[in-house]
Design a protein around this motif. Structure first.
Motif, PDB file in Angstrom:
ATOM      1  N   ALA A 178       0.777  -1.284  -0.024  1.00 32.02           N
ATOM      2  CA  ALA A 178      -0.184  -0.137   0.032  1.00 32.02           C
ATOM      3  C   ALA A 178       0.911   1.302   0.089  1.00 32.02           C
ATOM      4  CB  ALA A 178      -0.997  -0.067   1.175  1.00 32.02           C
ATOM      5  N   GLU A 179       1.920   1.256   0.679  1.00 29.01           N
ATOM      6  CA  GLU A 179       2.946   2.426   0.749  1.00 29.01           C
ATOM      7  C   GLU A 179       3.500   2.625  -0.734  1.00 29.01           C
ATOM      8  OE1 GLU A 179       5.715   1.480   3.679  1.00 29.01           O
ATOM      9  OE2 GLU A 179       4.401   1.875   5.337  1.00 29.01           O
ATOM     10  N   GLN A 219       3.593   5.470  -5.784  1.00 37.30           N
ATOM     11  CA  GLN A 219       3.484   5.675  -7.138  1.00 37.30           C
ATOM     12  C   GLN A 219       2.346   6.783  -7.627  1.00 37.30           C
ATOM     13  OE1 GLN A 219       2.259   1.805  -8.841  1.00 37.30           O
ATOM     14  NE2 GLN A 219       2.703   2.737 -10.734  1.00 37.30           N
ATOM     15  N   LEU A 220       1.318   6.647  -6.739  1.00 43.76           N
ATOM     16  CA  LEU A 220       0.168   7.657  -7.023  1.00 43.76           C
ATOM     17  C   LEU A 220       0.837   9.075  -6.570  1.00 43.76           C
ATOM     18  CD1 LEU A 220      -2.903   5.967  -5.273  1.00 43.76           C
ATOM     19  CD2 LEU A 220      -2.600   6.438  -7.742  1.00 43.76           C
ATOM     20  N   GLN A 221       1.414   9.353  -5.688  1.00 45.22           N
ATOM     21  CA  GLN A 221       2.075  10.697  -5.415  1.00 45.22           C
ATOM     22  C   GLN A 221       2.885  11.089  -6.431  1.00 45.22           C
ATOM     23  OE1 GLN A 221       3.879   9.932  -1.634  1.00 45.22           O
ATOM     24  NE2 GLN A 221       2.192  10.780  -0.499  1.00 45.22           N
ATOM     25  N   ASP A 222       3.651  10.267  -7.194  1.00 44.43           N
ATOM     26  CA  ASP A 222       4.414  10.412  -8.147  1.00 44.43           C
ATOM     27  C   ASP A 222       3.568  10.819  -9.400  1.00 44.43           C
ATOM     28  OD1 ASP A 222       6.776  10.037  -7.002  1.00 44.43           O
ATOM     29  OD2 ASP A 222       7.038   7.898  -7.709  1.00 44.43           O
ATOM     30  N   GLN A 223       2.638  10.032  -9.689  1.00 51.26           N
ATOM     31  CA  GLN A 223       1.287  10.559 -10.762  1.00 51.26           C
ATOM     32  C   GLN A 223       0.739  11.719 -10.822  1.00 51.26           C
ATOM     33  OE1 GLN A 223      -0.939   7.076 -10.717  1.00 51.26           O
ATOM     34  NE2 GLN A 223       0.265   5.922 -11.958  1.00 51.26           N
TER      35      GLN A 223
END
Length: 178
Positions: A106-107, A112-116
């Motif tokens: 999950a981390e 990955q979502l933060q990078d996106q």
């Protein structure tokens, strides 16, 4: 009885790492069927000193470590230990063991979502800059094309107009409108 029903592994080991007691949850976490299979093994034998693919190396002092179960499956373990004394006064380590692989996944997904999101934010900023530049360029080009149109209209009132002049004004208009 309580320790046997926990989903958290509980163990005791000697200073050399040999496990002398464990609950069934510790055995299951490490891929065994029962705690008896865990007795006599060393906890360090399960710790994966290489790094899981795509995962950062654990920070020194971080209680979360990469590990490999007896069946070869890679997992992440949270290990918490404290020193204790056995009944004979021998030093021991008592600890808790928890499989935190889902949390680590999950981390990783969150990172990955933060990078996106950062990428999308950068694209948005670039689009806003492009719109601002476009506006700044469009304004003088509109003025240029307006004056070129006025010149063309004014030249129509003259009887003779050099072809070059008409051609140049048309080029200015065409270029300003692109």
């Amino acid at each position: 009885s309580l320790l046997c029903h926990l989903q958290v592994g509980v163990f005791r080991r000697k200073p050399d790492g040999t496990i002398i007691e464990a609950n069934d949850a510790a055995a299951v976490i490490l891929g065994h069927n029962s705690s008896e299979e865990l007795i006599g093994r060393k906890l360090d034998d399960y710790l994966d000193h290489s790094v899981h693919p795509g995962q950062p190396r654990p920070v020194s002092g971080d209680p979360v470590s990469p590990a490999r179960r007896i069946d070869g499956k890679s997992i992440w373990l949270s290990i918490s230990e404290k020193t204790a004394s056995g009944d004979d006064g021998e030093p021991l380590l008592e600890g808790l063991l928890e499989d935190v692989s889902e949390r680590k996944e999950a981390e990783a997904e969150l990172l990955q979502l933060q990078d996106q999101m950062a990428h999308v934010s950068r694209i948005k900023v670039m689009a806003e800059m492009a719109a601002g530049i476009s506006h700044e360029l469009k304004q003088p080009l509109t003025v240029i094309s307006s004056y070129a149109s006025l010149c063309q209209e004014k030249l129509k009132s003259y009887q003779t107009i050099p072809d070059e002049l008409t051609s140049w004004l048309q080029t200015i208009l065409d270029t300003a409108m692109e």
